[in-house]
Design a protein around this motif. Structure first.
Motif, PDB file in Angstrom:
ATOM      1  N   ASN A   1      71.085   4.796  49.797  1.00 36.22           N
ATOM      2  CA  ASN A   1      71.908   5.857  49.531  1.00 36.22           C
ATOM      3  C   ASN A   1      72.849   5.608  48.224  1.00 36.22           C
ATOM      4  OD1 ASN A   1      73.598   3.855  50.655  1.00 36.22           O
ATOM      5  ND2 ASN A   1      74.221   5.128  52.274  1.00 36.22           N
ATOM      6  N   PHE A   2      72.410   4.987  47.237  1.00 31.26           N
ATOM      7  CA  PHE A   2      73.260   4.872  46.095  1.00 31.26           C
ATOM      8  C   PHE A   2      72.410   4.988  44.858  1.00 31.26           C
ATOM      9  CE2 PHE A   2      71.770   0.794  47.708  1.00 31.26           C
ATOM     10  CZ  PHE A   2      71.169   0.340  46.702  1.00 31.26           C
ATOM     11  N   SER A   3      72.972   5.162  43.669  1.00 31.42           N
ATOM     12  CA  SER A   3      72.392   5.210  42.571  1.00 31.42           C
ATOM     13  C   SER A   3      73.080   4.305  41.758  1.00 31.42           C
ATOM     14  CB  SER A   3      72.497   6.531  41.788  1.00 31.42           C
ATOM     15  OG  SER A   3      73.655   6.944  41.485  1.00 31.42           O
ATOM     16  N   LEU A   4      72.184   3.776  40.392  1.00 29.14           N
ATOM     17  CA  LEU A   4      72.741   2.533  39.462  1.00 29.14           C
ATOM     18  C   LEU A   4      72.816   3.174  38.180  1.00 29.14           C
ATOM     19  CD1 LEU A   4      70.299  -0.101  41.087  1.00 29.14           C
ATOM     20  CD2 LEU A   4      72.728   0.291  41.613  1.00 29.14           C
ATOM     21  N   VAL A   5      73.825   2.632  37.555  1.00 30.16           N
ATOM     22  CA  VAL A   5      74.163   2.617  36.193  1.00 30.16           C
ATOM     23  C   VAL A   5      74.618   1.505  35.456  1.00 30.16           C
ATOM     24  CG1 VAL A   5      75.683   3.863  34.412  1.00 30.16           C
ATOM     25  CG2 VAL A   5      75.377   5.215  36.808  1.00 30.16           C
ATOM     26  N   ALA A   6      73.535   1.032  34.401  1.00 30.22           N
ATOM     27  CA  ALA A   6      73.715  -0.088  33.833  1.00 30.22           C
ATOM     28  C   ALA A   6      74.358   0.232  32.387  1.00 30.22           C
ATOM     29  CB  ALA A   6      72.331  -0.598  33.583  1.00 30.22           C
ATOM     30  N   SER A   7      75.232  -0.938  32.166  1.00 28.11           N
ATOM     31  CA  SER A   7      76.192  -0.426  30.740  1.00 28.11           C
ATOM     32  C   SER A   7      76.453  -1.994  30.456  1.00 28.11           C
ATOM     33  CB  SER A   7      77.219   0.183  31.011  1.00 28.11           C
ATOM     34  OG  SER A   7      78.539  -0.217  31.955  1.00 28.11           O
TER      35      SER A   7
ATOM     36  N   GLY B   1      74.536  -5.665  59.766  1.00 29.95           N
ATOM     37  CA  GLY B   1      73.517  -6.405  59.158  1.00 29.95           C
ATOM     38  C   GLY B   1      72.221  -5.911  58.733  1.00 29.95           C
ATOM     39  N   SER B   2      72.253  -4.628  58.896  1.00 30.72           N
ATOM     40  CA  SER B   2      70.882  -3.854  58.352  1.00 30.72           C
ATOM     41  C   SER B   2      71.014  -3.741  56.892  1.00 30.72           C
ATOM     42  CB  SER B   2      70.908  -2.463  59.184  1.00 30.72           C
ATOM     43  OG  SER B   2      70.807  -2.601  60.555  1.00 30.72           O
ATOM     44  N   SER B   3      69.878  -3.679  56.251  1.00 29.27           N
ATOM     45  CA  SER B   3      69.789  -3.691  54.939  1.00 29.27           C
ATOM     46  C   SER B   3      68.841  -2.602  54.552  1.00 29.27           C
ATOM     47  CB  SER B   3      69.163  -5.106  54.522  1.00 29.27           C
ATOM     48  OG  SER B   3      69.890  -6.172  54.634  1.00 29.27           O
ATOM     49  N   SER B   4      69.367  -2.160  53.113  1.00 29.92           N
ATOM     50  CA  SER B   4      68.452  -1.097  52.598  1.00 29.92           C
ATOM     51  C   SER B   4      67.031  -1.798  51.918  1.00 29.92           C
ATOM     52  CB  SER B   4      69.098  -0.332  51.509  1.00 29.92           C
ATOM     53  OG  SER B   4      69.513  -1.192  50.316  1.00 29.92           O
ATOM     54  N   PRO B   5      66.143  -1.018  51.781  1.00 28.13           N
ATOM     55  CA  PRO B   5      65.191  -1.436  50.747  1.00 28.13           C
ATOM     56  C   PRO B   5      65.770  -1.914  49.337  1.00 28.13           C
ATOM     57  CG  PRO B   5      64.555   0.886  51.437  1.00 28.13           C
ATOM     58  CD  PRO B   5      65.966   0.590  52.010  1.00 28.13           C
ATOM     59  N   ILE B   6      65.199  -2.871  48.759  1.00 29.23           N
ATOM     60  CA  ILE B   6      65.560  -3.397  47.216  1.00 29.23           C
ATOM     61  C   ILE B   6      65.309  -2.186  46.395  1.00 29.23           C
ATOM     62  CG2 ILE B   6      65.545  -4.831  45.518  1.00 29.23           C
ATOM     63  CD1 ILE B   6      64.611  -6.998  47.811  1.00 29.23           C
ATOM     64  N   SER B   7      66.297  -1.858  45.526  1.00 31.84           N
ATOM     65  CA  SER B   7      66.217  -0.802  44.724  1.00 31.84           C
ATOM     66  C   SER B   7      65.210  -1.060  43.596  1.00 31.84           C
ATOM     67  CB  SER B   7      67.556  -0.555  43.983  1.00 31.84           C
ATOM     68  OG  SER B   7      67.923  -1.379  43.100  1.00 31.84           O
ATOM     69  N   ASP B   8      64.690   0.043  43.108  1.00 32.42           N
ATOM     70  CA  ASP B   8      64.012  -0.197  41.730  1.00 32.42           C
ATOM     71  C   ASP B   8      64.771  -0.728  40.693  1.00 32.42           C
ATOM     72  OD1 ASP B   8      61.863   0.979  42.717  1.00 32.42           O
ATOM     73  OD2 ASP B   8      62.387   3.195  42.105  1.00 32.42           O
ATOM     74  N   PRO B   9      64.225  -1.373  39.826  1.00 30.25           N
ATOM     75  CA  PRO B   9      64.753  -2.236  38.691  1.00 30.25           C
ATOM     76  C   PRO B   9      65.687  -1.329  37.746  1.00 30.25           C
ATOM     77  CG  PRO B   9      62.561  -2.235  38.158  1.00 30.25           C
ATOM     78  CD  PRO B   9      62.693  -1.648  39.568  1.00 30.25           C
ATOM     79  N   ILE B  10      66.809  -1.661  37.117  1.00 31.58           N
ATOM     80  CA  ILE B  10      67.447  -1.076  36.263  1.00 31.58           C
ATOM     81  C   ILE B  10      67.678  -1.898  35.044  1.00 31.58           C
ATOM     82  CG2 ILE B  10      69.689  -1.082  37.158  1.00 31.58           C
ATOM     83  CD1 ILE B  10      70.198   1.680  36.092  1.00 31.58           C
ATOM     84  N   CYS B  11      67.558  -1.791  33.725  1.00 34.33           N
ATOM     85  CA  CYS B  11      67.933  -2.760  32.591  1.00 34.33           C
ATOM     86  C   CYS B  11      69.067  -2.174  31.806  1.00 34.33           C
ATOM     87  CB  CYS B  11      66.669  -3.077  32.061  1.00 34.33           C
ATOM     88  SG  CYS B  11      65.345  -3.489  33.009  1.00 34.33           S
ATOM     89  N   THR B  12      69.774  -2.957  30.956  1.00 31.82           N
ATOM     90  CA  THR B  12      70.383  -2.533  29.945  1.00 31.82           C
ATOM     91  C   THR B  12      69.490  -2.446  28.651  1.00 31.82           C
ATOM     92  OG1 THR B  12      70.977  -4.824  29.254  1.00 31.82           O
ATOM     93  CG2 THR B  12      72.385  -4.144  30.854  1.00 31.82           C
ATOM     94  N   ILE B  13      70.259  -1.832  27.801  1.00 30.42           N
ATOM     95  CA  ILE B  13      69.511  -1.523  26.531  1.00 30.42           C
ATOM     96  C   ILE B  13      70.080  -2.344  25.313  1.00 30.42           C
ATOM     97  CG2 ILE B  13      68.942   0.380  24.826  1.00 30.42           C
ATOM     98  CD1 ILE B  13      69.139   2.273  26.952  1.00 30.42           C
ATOM     99  N   TYR B  14      69.145  -3.021  24.547  1.00 32.19           N
ATOM    100  CA  TYR B  14      69.727  -3.720  23.555  1.00 32.19           C
ATOM    101  C   TYR B  14      69.648  -2.930  22.048  1.00 32.19           C
ATOM    102  CZ  TYR B  14      69.760  -7.025  19.589  1.00 32.19           C
ATOM    103  OH  TYR B  14      70.066  -7.751  18.263  1.00 32.19           O
ATOM    104  N   LEU B  15      70.505  -2.881  21.709  1.00 32.19           N
ATOM    105  CA  LEU B  15      70.732  -1.897  20.225  1.00 32.19           C
ATOM    106  C   LEU B  15      71.178  -2.731  19.188  1.00 32.19           C
ATOM    107  CD1 LEU B  15      70.717   1.219  18.964  1.00 32.19           C
ATOM    108  CD2 LEU B  15      73.134   1.192  19.648  1.00 32.19           C
TER     109      LEU B  15
END
Length: 702
Positions: A441-447, A516-530
């Motif tokens: 029940n969460f979303s991810l932002v990589a920065s 102690g219940s766990s969510s599924p492991i999220s899909d990966p999220i990566c930072t961007i190299y510029l």
């Protein structure tokens, strides 16, 4: 009506349960049945303690009479030699959780308040030699000598009567059937002639009496046996007929494999059960055949699908007999919300399927409730279901609770002139925290922050049923992910120690709640190299920072607030480089890239391109004190200037003005400079120690 059912190793007179005349029996029975459902749901064997469970020892107690007349107080006496002994005088086959060892010791119980013969079980429980101890004994309690029988009206001139063979309820030596309280006995039946069934040619209505008699007069009970009224089926009053033994589904109790049915009908009759889907028609093939009155188990698929059922009498010759239609109200879904659960269920279908074409057929719901069981304890009173309501919220607390839900619906009506009442119990749906996986029940932002460290922002979309306590941060190393750190909730920002200015980093996240219940492991999220290739082209990581493709890449630069939040350019998700127009910037150009996708957002590191400042001297100015162009000064952005040396020379090469202030302004007095051409020398040292040298000429025009 007198019926019996087999339950937990003994039989009861089921009339009491259906008529609600013996509430203590009914409530105990219902709770026992619910516990059986819970055991079944979780794959636990329902433990009838009379069957001597493994690890227990057998007790013993004295019960002098096994058949007696009520009202009477039964006294028991221990013969086991056990400890902490207690008795339950209306045991219903529950497990040990239903037997409280802390209740006060009672060795007697008064049976009263009912008419029909009833079978009770007394259980003794305690301990012996450090082990649980149990002993059970059944006994029949009668208030009168009313026999166990049924009847059916064939037409206005005859009726059929049946007395079944039953070693417990019908153990009399002979039976007397009369129609005027034994002044005229129309039939005597000996015990050896059971089962007995006969059609009597007598005009209806009739009031009949059926009495059992023991040859030993001391065993006979003095209570009034009462009579049964057999109505004329051809004369239906406006209020409808009440025919005790007409086919009916008195209770329909769904379970995972089908249902339990309380079949009402003649004791010598058998019935077929037919089913239809809601909105459909009945099949010619019955779901079950040969059903006798009492509690019956019926197995069928799709027990969680809303269906309707009816009974048809299999015997012919007397009259066609069909029950009223009874429909199920299954629980369809349990949805987890913050601190509560929302239970969805089907409403009882109204109006009755034939109400439009026959005013004698109708059904109405008299009560509908959501019953709640927490840790095998029935929630007092349940929650009332209102008309057209299809869900109810239930607050939940604690991590160790097993919570189960089912609905009960009470309906009554008129079926072809015959009144009926029924209870419908839905399937049981349970919620067990230890078996639960919480939703992601969460979303991810990589920065990447100003210190060029990789940062994860965890945005909670909706609260969990139980509060989240921590997040596990997984980091990619090679082709694998492993836990690199934890973040305590409710914190939602995780700053790594990874330098993200030279490469991209990938992460996954898993949430855990206070249970102690766990969510599924999220899909990966990566930072961007510029990076700024050849000081003119922005290039960034070619792989998507998500498992899904990137929808858009957005080039961001500094806005009016000084933050990198101004959209400079937008590109499709399969483009990984861009040449910005640097002429649009002055002393520096700052960029970062944002990847946008339904999977989340990812930001790159920040790249900064320092630009040579655009500085120049005007070609002329007019120092005539009119407030317009009266001074000479540097035009352009002087922010990057560290030092400056500026000189003005006349045509003879003499210095007429000099300054080391980047913000100088020269406004010559009347005698300091005349009209004409002048020359300047400008030497600038920037903040990166680069040197800019400019020289040229300008004119004074007064």
């Amino acid at each position: 009506m007198l019926l019996y059912c087999t339950f937990a190793g003994r039989r009861f007179n089921y009339l009491k349960i259906l008529s609600r005349k013996s509430k203590h029996i009914n409530l105990s029975y219902r709770l026992g049945f619910v516990l059986l459902l819970i055991f079944s749901h979780f794959g636990i064997s329902a433990q009838n303690l009379c069957n001597q469970p493994e690890g227990s020892v057998k007790g013993d107690f004295n019960l002098e009479e096994f058949t007696f007349c009520a009202p009477k107080t039964v006294i028991v006496k221990d013969k086991s030699g056990g400890e902490n002994i207690r008795y339950n005088f209306v045991y219903q086959g529950q497990g040990p959780e239903a037997l409280n060892p802390n209740v006060p010791f009672v060795d007697r119980y008064r049976y009263t308040g009912f008419v029909n013969p009833t079978i009770f079980t007394i259980i003794q429980y305690g301990t012996k030699d450090g082990k649980p101890m149990y002993a059970c004994k059944n006994h029949v309690v009668r208030q009168s000598n009313k026999a166990y029988y049924s009847f059916s009206a064939c037409n206005r001139t005859s009726f059929s009567l049946a007395i079944p063979a039953d070693s417990l309820l019908n153990d009399y030596d002979y039976y007397e059937i009369s129609n005027n309280k034994f002044n005229t006995i129309i039939q005597t039946v000996k015990a050896e002639d059971l089962p007995f069934e006969k059609t009597f040619d007598l005009p209806l209505p009739q009031r009949i009496y059926v009495r059992g008699v023991y040859n030993d007069q001391s065993k006979n009970c003095s209570g009034d046996i009462g009579s049964d009224y057999i109505a004329n089926p051809d004369q239906v009053p406006t209020t409808g007929l009440s025919i005790p033994f007409n086919a009916n589904i008195d209770a329909l109790l769904l379970n995972d494999k089908g249902m339990e049915l309380d079949v009402k009908g003649g004791l010598a009759s058998t019935y077929s059960l037919f089913r239809r889907d809601l909105g459909g028609t009945y099949s010619d093939t019955p779901v079950a055949k040969g059903l006798k009155p009492g509690r019956r188990t019926v197995t069928f698929d799709e027990s969680t699908k809303q269906s309707c059922f009816m009974l048809k009498k299999e015997q012919t010759g007397c009259r066609v007999e069909e029950s009223a239609e009874i429909c199920t109200t299954p629980i369809t879904q349990i949805k987890q919300l913050s601190g509560k659960q929302r239970v969805f269920f089907e409403q009882y279908p109204l109006p009755y399927k034939e109400v439009a074409d026959n005013k004698d057929n109708f059904v109405k719901v008299t009560q509908q409730k959501l019953e709640i069981i927490e840790n095998q304890i029935l929630y007092p009173g349940g929650k009332t279901i209102l008309p057209k309501q299809d869900s109810i919220d239930h607050e939940i607390f604690g991590c160790d609770r097993v919570i189960c839900y089912y609905t009960t619906t009470f309906v009554e009506g008129n079926n072809r002139g015959i009144n009926f009442r029924s209870e419908v119990r839905s399937n049981l749906k349970c919620y067990k925290p230890s078996d639960r996986k919480i939703e992601q029940n969460f979303s991810l932002v990589a920065s990447i922050n100003a210190e060029e460290k990789a940062v994860l922002n965890i945005d909670e979309i909706q609260s969990s049923v139980y509060p989240l306590t921590q997040y596990f941060i997984y980091q990619k190393s090679g082709n694998n992910y492993s836990i690199a750190d934890t973040l305590k909730a409710p914190s939602s920002k995780y700053t790594t120690k990874l330098d993200a200015s030279e490469k991209s980093y990938c992460f996954k996240v898993q949430a855990q709640d206070e249970c102690g219940s766990s969510s599924p492991i999220s899909d990966p999220i990566c930072t961007i190299y510029l990076n700024f290739k050849d000081n003119k082209t922005l290039e960034w990581t070619k792989e998507s920072p998500f498992t899904s493709p990137v929808d858009k890449y957005e080039i961001l630069t500094k806005g009016a607030s000084g933050n990198l939040d101004k959209s400079f350019y937008e590109l499709e998700g399969d483009i990984f480089k861009y040449d910005p127009n640097l002429a649009l910037f002055q002393d520096e150009a700052t960029f970062r890239v944002q990847a946008k996708s339904s999977a989340g957002s990812s930001f790159s590191n920040v790249v900064l391109k320092e630009l040579d400042p655009k500085i120049f001297i005007p070609t002329a100015f007019t120092p005539n004190s009119d407030g317009i162009n009266d001074a000479l000064f540097l035009i352009g952005n002087t922010k990057r200037i560290k030092t400056v040396e500026f000189k003005i020379l006349n045509r003879r090469g003499l210095v007429v003005y000099a300054s080391k202030d980047p913000n100088f302004q020269w406004t010559p007095k009347v005698n300091e400079a005349s009209n004409g051409n002048y020359y300047f020398d400008l030497r600038i040292i920037l903040d990166n120690d680069d040197v800019i040298i400019k020289n040229g000429s300008f004119s004074i025009l007064k």
